[in-house]
Design an enzyme around this catalytic site. Structure first.
Site, PDB file in Angstrom:
ATOM      1  N   SER A 203     -16.827  34.835 -27.370  1.00 46.64           N
ATOM      2  CA  SER A 203     -17.800  33.485 -27.031  1.00 46.64           C
ATOM      3  C   SER A 203     -19.021  33.768 -26.436  1.00 46.64           C
ATOM      4  CB  SER A 203     -16.733  32.927 -26.176  1.00 46.64           C
ATOM      5  OG  SER A 203     -17.452  31.485 -25.787  1.00 46.64           O
ATOM      6  N   ALA A 204     -19.983  33.083 -27.049  1.00 46.70           N
ATOM      7  CA  ALA A 204     -21.475  33.200 -26.439  1.00 46.70           C
ATOM      8  C   ALA A 204     -21.570  32.700 -24.902  1.00 46.70           C
ATOM      9  CB  ALA A 204     -22.241  32.459 -27.506  1.00 46.70           C
ATOM     10  N   CYS A 326      -4.752  22.366 -14.070  1.00 41.72           N
ATOM     11  CA  CYS A 326      -4.555  20.834 -13.829  1.00 41.72           C
ATOM     12  C   CYS A 326      -3.929  20.441 -14.829  1.00 41.72           C
ATOM     13  CB  CYS A 326      -5.740  20.157 -13.199  1.00 41.72           C
ATOM     14  SG  CYS A 326      -5.672  18.774 -12.418  1.00 41.72           S
TER      15      CYS A 326
HETATM   16  C1  LIG Z   1     -10.265  35.050 -22.290  1.00 39.04           C
HETATM   17  C2  LIG Z   1     -10.848  34.004 -22.748  1.00 39.04           C
HETATM   18  N1  LIG Z   1     -10.323  33.506 -24.085  1.00 39.04           N
HETATM   19  C3  LIG Z   1     -10.851  32.168 -24.789  1.00 39.04           C
HETATM   20  C4  LIG Z   1     -11.906  31.563 -23.996  1.00 39.04           C
HETATM   21  C5  LIG Z   1     -12.221  30.271 -24.761  1.00 39.04           C
HETATM   22  O1  LIG Z   1     -13.447  30.541 -24.994  1.00 39.04           O
HETATM   23  P1  LIG Z   1     -14.284  29.150 -25.663  1.00 39.04           P
HETATM   24  O2  LIG Z   1     -14.770  28.406 -24.327  1.00 39.04           O
HETATM   25  O3  LIG Z   1     -15.638  29.829 -26.317  1.00 39.04           O
HETATM   26  O4  LIG Z   1     -13.551  28.376 -26.408  1.00 39.04           O
HETATM   27  C6  LIG Z   1     -12.188  31.780 -22.589  1.00 39.04           C
HETATM   28  C7  LIG Z   1     -12.801  30.970 -21.855  1.00 39.04           C
HETATM   29  O5  LIG Z   1     -12.550  30.540 -20.784  1.00 39.04           O
HETATM   30  C8  LIG Z   1     -11.534  32.972 -22.187  1.00 39.04           C
HETATM   31  O6  LIG Z   1     -11.735  33.533 -20.709  1.00 39.04           O
END
Ligand SMILES: Cc1ncc(COP(=O)(O)O)c(C=O)c1O
Length: 382
Positions: A203-204, A326
């Site tokens: 994720s960017a 939450c």
């Molecule tokens: C371990 C993990 N996986 C997935 C995500 C989800 O990423 P995105 O916000 O790009 O959908 C996050 C973001 O909080 C994360 O920390």
């Protein structure tokens, strides 16, 4: 790291745009051509996307055609899990998936959905230090096991998971292996060849780039089914006009930040933990002492609610996080810390500090001193 008037200690949650990314995007905000258009404006946009793909491919040692841009890691994670499920449905074969009990909700909730759809899911336990216990992994494999999905590092504790060992087992039994590597980006080496994964999500926005951009690595891109139909983008694996500005920002962030990878934050993470332990009595680290992203310090201040600490810090201009979620109006204790077998008191008193390469020692001193004073007041009042 200071953002305007806030000491920002929640970099595992998200990061701000790097100032150079911000000004670069402002300067290039006029770029608008649809990357699928064949005239010059479109071709220019297409080139931006392909340049970014090359940067990611160099970063993680993957071929460019194995990378799909998505709207984020949530989408990438969904795509892998649902794609494997649909393939099994089409072949009228039962599916068993193995995961850990500490995954991000984008995996956890997708697995819950798949369970409702008839998929069998096994959750590997974790040790009290937050490491996925794979000692029985081979014993729980069944002929229906089609996928193992385990994260690279946990977002709440920063604990690094035994990815290579899991990949070896998956390979030995010809089972696909997916890794949600969101928290590794920029904090830990990310080499597809060394990791041995079939799928990986990134994720960017955890990397000083805009929100709404993710990357799905697929060793065999044809093996993944699209979640979205309607266009030929991304080798027909992810339809929809690309998030051009987001991808452009990601490109700039990769360019600006790669030198920070072998991170000066290493010592500062240790300094933060040491200071909290030194100045605040009954501070317990949640997670492994060393097998952990050094930017992440998840601690419990026994006897005090983590939410109370977070809200009081917020009033003083300091942003931190608790692992609680939450849901339906009530606060659920962190499933990660609960899975680690920690007491409810310890889970409820947890606070996560996550720093960046731009956090300074002075920032840490200020945050620790403010936290110390808040905890003292809360403990006196209780
Ligand atoms: C371990 C993990 N996986 C997935 C995500 C989800 O990423 P995105 O916000 O790009 O959908 C996050 C973001 O909080 C994360 O920390």
């Amino acid at each position: 790291m200071r953002i305007k008037n806030t000491y920002y200690f929640d970099c595992n949650g998200t990061t701000p745009l790097h100032p150079e990314v911000d000004s670069f995007l402002k300067k290039n905000g006029h770029i608008f051509g649809n990357p699928s258009s064949l005239y010059r404006l479109g071709r220019n946009s297409h080139e931006i996307i392909e340049k970014t793909r090359e940067q990611v491919s160099t970063l993680i040692h993957a071929s460019t055609d194995s990378l799909i841009f998505t709207s984020g890691a949530t989408e990438a994670n969904n795509q892998v899990l649902k794609s494997v499920w649909v393939k099994h449905l089409l072949e009228h074969k039962p599916l068993h998936i193995i995961s850990s009990s500490i995954e991000h909700s984008s995996i956890k909730d997708t697995l819950l959905f798949l369970e409702k759809m008839g998929v069998t899911v096994s959750y590997l336990p974790v040790t009290t230090e937050g490491i996925t216990d794979i000692s029985h992994l081979e014993n729980i494999l069944t002929p229906a096991t089609g996928l193992i999905t385990v994260m690279g590092a946990n977002n709440e504790t920063g604990v690094i998971q035994p990815i290579k060992s899991i990949a070896d087992i998956a390979k030995k039994h010809h089972i696909l292996f997916h890794c949600d590597a969101v928290q590794l980006l920029g904090k830990h080496p990310l080499n597809i060849e060394d990791m041995g994964v079939d799928f990986l999500s990134l994720s960017a926005h955890k990397y000083f780039a805009p929100k709404g951009v993710g990357v799905l690595y697929c060793k065999q891109p044809r093996s993944v089914m699209p979640l979205l139909h309607g266009g030929s983008q991304e080798q027909k694996r992810r339809s929809g006009t690309e998030n051009l500005m987001g991808i452009l920002g990601f490109s700039k962030a990769l360019e600006v930040l790669s030198p920070h990878f072998s991170s000066p934050q290493d010592d500062l993470g240790a300094y933060l933990l040491h200071s909290l332990r030194t100045y605040i009595p009954e501070t317990l680290l949640n997670g492994h002492e060393t097998q952990r992203l050094s930017n992440t310090v998840n601690v419990s201040f026994l006897g005090i609610s983590g939410e109370a600490v977070m809200m009081n810090l917020d009033l003083k201009g300091i942003a931190v996080s608790t692992g609680s979620a939450c849901s339906t109006g009530s606060i659920e204790p962190s499933h990660v810390l609960t899975a680690m077998g920690l007491s409810l008191d310890r889970v409820k008193s947890a606070v996560r500090f996550s720093i960046s390469p731009f956090t300074t020692k002075e920032d840490i001193d200020r945050v620790v001193e403010t936290t110390r004073s808040i905890i003292k007041t809360l403990r006196t009042a209780s």
